[in-house]
Write a protein that holds these residues in place. Structure first.
Motif, PDB file in Angstrom:
ATOM      1  N   SER A 114       0.820  -1.210   0.000  1.00  0.00           N
ATOM      2  CA  SER A 114       0.000   0.000   0.000  1.00  0.00           C
ATOM      3  C   SER A 114       0.858   1.267   0.000  1.00  0.00           C
ATOM      4  CB  SER A 114      -0.950   0.009   1.204  1.00  0.00           C
ATOM      5  OG  SER A 114      -0.238   0.233   2.408  1.00  0.00           O
ATOM      6  N   LYS A 115       2.126   1.128   0.424  1.00  0.00           N
ATOM      7  CA  LYS A 115       3.054   2.261   0.424  1.00  0.00           C
ATOM      8  C   LYS A 115       3.863   2.334  -0.870  1.00  0.00           C
ATOM      9  CE  LYS A 115       3.560   2.377   5.446  1.00  0.00           C
ATOM     10  NZ  LYS A 115       4.477   2.183   6.600  1.00  0.00           N
ATOM     11  N   GLY A 116       3.550   1.426  -1.827  1.00  0.00           N
ATOM     12  CA  GLY A 116       4.194   1.497  -3.141  1.00  0.00           C
ATOM     13  C   GLY A 116       5.229   0.438  -3.440  1.00  0.00           C
ATOM     14  N   LEU A 117       5.503  -0.476  -2.485  1.00  0.00           N
ATOM     15  CA  LEU A 117       6.478  -1.535  -2.737  1.00  0.00           C
ATOM     16  C   LEU A 117       5.935  -2.516  -3.775  1.00  0.00           C
ATOM     17  CD1 LEU A 117       9.180  -2.958  -1.908  1.00  0.00           C
ATOM     18  CD2 LEU A 117       7.845  -4.257  -0.253  1.00  0.00           C
ATOM     19  N   THR A 118       6.773  -2.873  -4.743  1.00  0.00           N
ATOM     20  CA  THR A 118       6.420  -3.888  -5.740  1.00  0.00           C
ATOM     21  C   THR A 118       7.000  -5.219  -5.272  1.00  0.00           C
ATOM     22  OG1 THR A 118       6.547  -2.215  -7.485  1.00  0.00           O
ATOM     23  CG2 THR A 118       6.560  -4.527  -8.180  1.00  0.00           C
ATOM     24  N   ILE A 119       6.165  -6.245  -5.227  1.00  0.00           N
ATOM     25  CA  ILE A 119       6.586  -7.547  -4.690  1.00  0.00           C
ATOM     26  C   ILE A 119       6.467  -8.620  -5.773  1.00  0.00           C
ATOM     27  CG2 ILE A 119       6.147  -9.305  -2.928  1.00  0.00           C
ATOM     28  CD1 ILE A 119       4.836  -7.025  -1.235  1.00  0.00           C
ATOM     29  N   PHE A 120       7.560  -9.325  -6.002  1.00  0.00           N
ATOM     30  CA  PHE A 120       7.598 -10.444  -6.947  1.00  0.00           C
ATOM     31  C   PHE A 120       7.861 -11.687  -6.104  1.00  0.00           C
ATOM     32  CE2 PHE A 120       9.181 -13.473  -9.917  1.00  0.00           C
ATOM     33  CZ  PHE A 120       8.811 -13.067 -11.196  1.00  0.00           C
ATOM     34  N   LEU A 121       6.909 -12.614  -6.102  1.00  0.00           N
ATOM     35  CA  LEU A 121       7.071 -13.770  -5.219  1.00  0.00           C
ATOM     36  C   LEU A 121       6.806 -15.097  -5.918  1.00  0.00           C
ATOM     37  CD1 LEU A 121       4.049 -14.977  -4.262  1.00  0.00           C
ATOM     38  CD2 LEU A 121       4.013 -12.867  -2.954  1.00  0.00           C
ATOM     39  N   THR A 122       7.368 -16.145  -5.339  1.00  0.00           N
ATOM     40  CA  THR A 122       7.014 -17.511  -5.721  1.00  0.00           C
ATOM     41  C   THR A 122       6.356 -18.150  -4.505  1.00  0.00           C
ATOM     42  OG1 THR A 122       9.041 -18.623  -4.979  1.00  0.00           O
ATOM     43  CG2 THR A 122       9.068 -17.643  -7.191  1.00  0.00           C
ATOM     44  N   SER A 123       5.412 -19.042  -4.738  1.00  0.00           N
ATOM     45  CA  SER A 123       4.736 -19.698  -3.622  1.00  0.00           C
ATOM     46  C   SER A 123       4.072 -20.981  -4.094  1.00  0.00           C
ATOM     47  CB  SER A 123       3.682 -18.766  -3.019  1.00  0.00           C
ATOM     48  OG  SER A 123       3.003 -19.408  -1.956  1.00  0.00           O
ATOM     49  N   HIS A 124       4.020 -21.956  -3.182  1.00  0.00           N
ATOM     50  CA  HIS A 124       3.265 -23.186  -3.446  1.00  0.00           C
ATOM     51  C   HIS A 124       1.931 -23.161  -2.709  1.00  0.00           C
ATOM     52  CE1 HIS A 124       6.100 -25.475  -5.819  1.00  0.00           C
ATOM     53  NE2 HIS A 124       7.070 -25.205  -4.970  1.00  0.00           N
ATOM     54  N   PHE A 125       1.700 -22.100  -1.927  1.00  0.00           N
ATOM     55  CA  PHE A 125       0.469 -21.991  -1.154  1.00  0.00           C
ATOM     56  C   PHE A 125      -0.560 -21.162  -1.919  1.00  0.00           C
ATOM     57  CE2 PHE A 125       3.768 -22.265   2.290  1.00  0.00           C
ATOM     58  CZ  PHE A 125       3.433 -23.546   2.717  1.00  0.00           C
ATOM     59  N   MET A 126      -1.616 -21.804  -2.393  1.00  0.00           N
ATOM     60  CA  MET A 126      -2.597 -21.092  -3.199  1.00  0.00           C
ATOM     61  C   MET A 126      -3.433 -20.106  -2.383  1.00  0.00           C
ATOM     62  SD  MET A 126      -1.919 -21.912  -6.247  1.00  0.00           S
ATOM     63  CE  MET A 126      -0.215 -22.412  -5.964  1.00  0.00           C
ATOM     64  N   ASP A 127      -3.612 -20.374  -1.075  1.00  0.00           N
ATOM     65  CA  ASP A 127      -4.338 -19.395  -0.251  1.00  0.00           C
ATOM     66  C   ASP A 127      -3.529 -18.106  -0.139  1.00  0.00           C
ATOM     67  OD1 ASP A 127      -2.360 -20.637   1.295  1.00  0.00           O
ATOM     68  OD2 ASP A 127      -3.523 -20.562   3.148  1.00  0.00           O
ATOM     69  N   GLU A 128      -2.211 -18.246  -0.057  1.00  0.00           N
ATOM     70  CA  GLU A 128      -1.311 -17.100  -0.015  1.00  0.00           C
ATOM     71  C   GLU A 128      -1.383 -16.300  -1.320  1.00  0.00           C
ATOM     72  OE1 GLU A 128       2.502 -17.298   2.134  1.00  0.00           O
ATOM     73  OE2 GLU A 128       3.342 -17.551   0.121  1.00  0.00           O
ATOM     74  N   VAL A 129      -1.377 -17.018  -2.429  1.00  0.00           N
ATOM     75  CA  VAL A 129      -1.454 -16.391  -3.753  1.00  0.00           C
ATOM     76  C   VAL A 129      -2.763 -15.613  -3.893  1.00  0.00           C
ATOM     77  CG1 VAL A 129      -1.631 -16.865  -6.238  1.00  0.00           C
ATOM     78  CG2 VAL A 129       0.065 -18.081  -4.842  1.00  0.00           C
ATOM     79  N   GLU A 130      -3.860 -16.223  -3.456  1.00  0.00           N
ATOM     80  CA  GLU A 130      -5.167 -15.559  -3.555  1.00  0.00           C
ATOM     81  C   GLU A 130      -5.222 -14.291  -2.714  1.00  0.00           C
ATOM     82  OE1 GLU A 130      -8.888 -18.052  -4.384  1.00  0.00           O
ATOM     83  OE2 GLU A 130      -7.738 -19.327  -3.020  1.00  0.00           O
ATOM     84  N   VAL A 131      -4.614 -14.317  -1.533  1.00  0.00           N
ATOM     85  CA  VAL A 131      -4.642 -13.162  -0.638  1.00  0.00           C
ATOM     86  C   VAL A 131      -3.746 -12.040  -1.155  1.00  0.00           C
ATOM     87  CG1 VAL A 131      -3.944 -12.338   1.656  1.00  0.00           C
ATOM     88  CG2 VAL A 131      -5.256 -14.451   1.437  1.00  0.00           C
ATOM     89  N   LEU A 132      -2.557 -12.388  -1.640  1.00  0.00           N
ATOM     90  CA  LEU A 132      -1.547 -11.374  -1.930  1.00  0.00           C
ATOM     91  C   LEU A 132      -1.452 -10.914  -3.389  1.00  0.00           C
ATOM     92  CD1 LEU A 132       1.475 -12.705   0.199  1.00  0.00           C
ATOM     93  CD2 LEU A 132      -0.036 -10.799   0.748  1.00  0.00           C
ATOM     94  N   CYS A 133      -1.639 -11.830  -4.333  1.00  0.00           N
ATOM     95  CA  CYS A 133      -1.253 -11.534  -5.717  1.00  0.00           C
ATOM     96  C   CYS A 133      -2.303 -10.784  -6.535  1.00  0.00           C
ATOM     97  CB  CYS A 133      -0.888 -12.827  -6.451  1.00  0.00           C
ATOM     98  SG  CYS A 133       0.585 -13.623  -5.775  1.00  0.00           S
ATOM     99  N   ASP A 134      -1.830  -9.736  -7.207  1.00  0.00           N
ATOM    100  CA  ASP A 134      -2.684  -9.008  -8.158  1.00  0.00           C
ATOM    101  C   ASP A 134      -2.700  -9.738  -9.502  1.00  0.00           C
ATOM    102  OD1 ASP A 134      -3.319  -6.485  -6.606  1.00  0.00           O
ATOM    103  OD2 ASP A 134      -1.133  -6.499  -6.497  1.00  0.00           O
ATOM    104  N   ARG A 135      -1.540 -10.258  -9.880  1.00  0.00           N
ATOM    105  CA  ARG A 135      -1.432 -11.023 -11.127  1.00  0.00           C
ATOM    106  C   ARG A 135      -0.511 -12.220 -10.888  1.00  0.00           C
ATOM    107  NH1 ARG A 135      -3.571  -8.497 -15.450  1.00  0.00           N
ATOM    108  NH2 ARG A 135      -2.499  -9.800 -16.978  1.00  0.00           N
TER     109      ARG A 135
END
Length: 248
Positions: free
Chosen positions: A178-199
Motif C-alpha cells: 500500500s506504500k508502493g512496494l512492488t513484490i515479486f514472489l514464488t509460492s506453493h500456497f494457493m491461499d497465499e497467492v489468492e490473498v496477496l497476488c494481483d497477477r
C-alpha cells in the motif's frame, strides 16, 4: 500505471534442457506478482535471469528501467532479494548480520523495527544457526527489506511458518504494498497467492501456460478454486490421479 519489471521473450537453456522458453510479462509498480509452477518448471532460472545472477540466452529484462546485468550496482540500492538457498554464515548473531547488511546501503531501514514487525526482535543476540526454520525465514525477509527497496523478490516466503505467522507476514506485506512496494514472489500456497497476488504467471516445463489475475485463472479453467485450476494448468492433477491409481 508504470511497469517496474518488464520481461520480453526471455529464454534460458542448459545444454539441451530448455529452462525458460520465450516468456514475456510486465509487473506494475505497487502490485504483487506471483510466479507459480511445480519444482523444475523453470521458476528458479526465471528469477535468476530477472535479478541478473544468470544471463539469459535470448530476450530482455528491465527492472526500474535498468538492465539487471549491466546496472547491477545501481539496482543493488533499490532492489531486495530473499531466496530459499541463502549464503549467510550461521556462526553470526542476528543483530550482527543485520548490521553487516545495513552497512552495504546508504540509507538502510531500521532493522530493529523490521525484526520487531516480523516477531523476532528477541532473537537479536541469538546465532543464526540457533533459529528455527520459521524464524530463519522471517529473518531472510527482514534482510531483503533492509535496503528500503522499491522492488523485492521473495522466494517461497512463508515456507516453515505456522498459520498465524503466515498471516502476520501477509499483513505486513499488504501494508508495504500500500506504500508502493512492488513484490515479486514464488509460492506453493494457493491461499497465499489468492490473498496477496494481483497477477500471476503459471509455468509448465519452462513455458508460460497462464498470465493474468487469479479470477481469470479460475475462469479459464473447468474449476472454481485456484488450487484446482493451478493443478489443471500445470498437469499436476493428472499426475496425482496416476499416482493414486498406481497405488490402488
Amino acid at each position: 500505471m508504470e511497469s517496474v519489471i518488464i520481461v520480453e521473450k526471455l529464454s534460458k537453456s542448459y545444454g539441451s534442457c530448455v529452462a525458460v522458453d520465450t516468456i514475456s510479462f510486465a509487473v506494475e509498480r505497487g502490485t504483487v506478482f506471483g510466479l507459480l509452477g511445480a519444482n523444475g518448471a523453470g521458476k528458479s532460472s526465471m528469477i535468476e535471469c530477472i535479478t541478473g545472477t544468470k544471463k539469459p540466452d535470448d530476450g530482455s529484462v528491465s527492472i526500474l528501467g535498468m538492465d539487471p546485468v549491466r546496472s547491477r550496482k545501481q539496482l543493488f540500492e533499490r532492489v531486495g532479494v530473499q531466496f530459499q538457498e541463502t549464503g549467510y554464515q550461521e556462526q553470526i548473531k542476528v543483530n550482527e548480520l543485520c548490521e553487516e547488511i545495513s552497512s552495504l546501503y546508504q540509507e538502510p531501514a531500521d532493522y530493529h523495527d523490521l525484526l520487531s514487525k516480523f516477531g523476532i526482535a528477541d532473537k537479536g543476540s541469538s546465532f543464526v544457526k540457533e533459529l528455527s526454520g520459521g524464524q530463519r525465514q522471517r529473518l531472510f525477509i527482514v534482510l531483503a527489506l533492509i535496503p528500503e527497496p522499491e522492488v523485492v523478490f521473495l522466494d517461497e516466503l512463508t515456507t516453515g511458518l505456522d498459520a498465524r505467522a503466515r498471516r502476520a507476514v501477509w499483513k505486513i506485506l499488504a501494508k508495504l504494498k500500500s506504500k508502493g512496494l512492488t513484490i515479486f514472489l514464488t509460492s506453493h500456497f494457493m491461499d497465499e497467492v489468492e490473498v496477496l497476488c494481483d497477477r500471476i504467471c503459471i509455468l509448465k516445463s519452462g513455458k508460460s501456460v497462464f498470465e493474468g489475475t487469479v479470477a481469470e485463472a479460475i475462469e479459464g479453467s473447468p474449476y472454481e478454486k485456484l488450487e484446482d485450476a493451478y493443478l489443471w494448468y500445470t498437469g499436476e492433477e493428472k499426475d496425482e490421479d496416476e499416482d493414486v491409481s498406481d497405488h490402488a
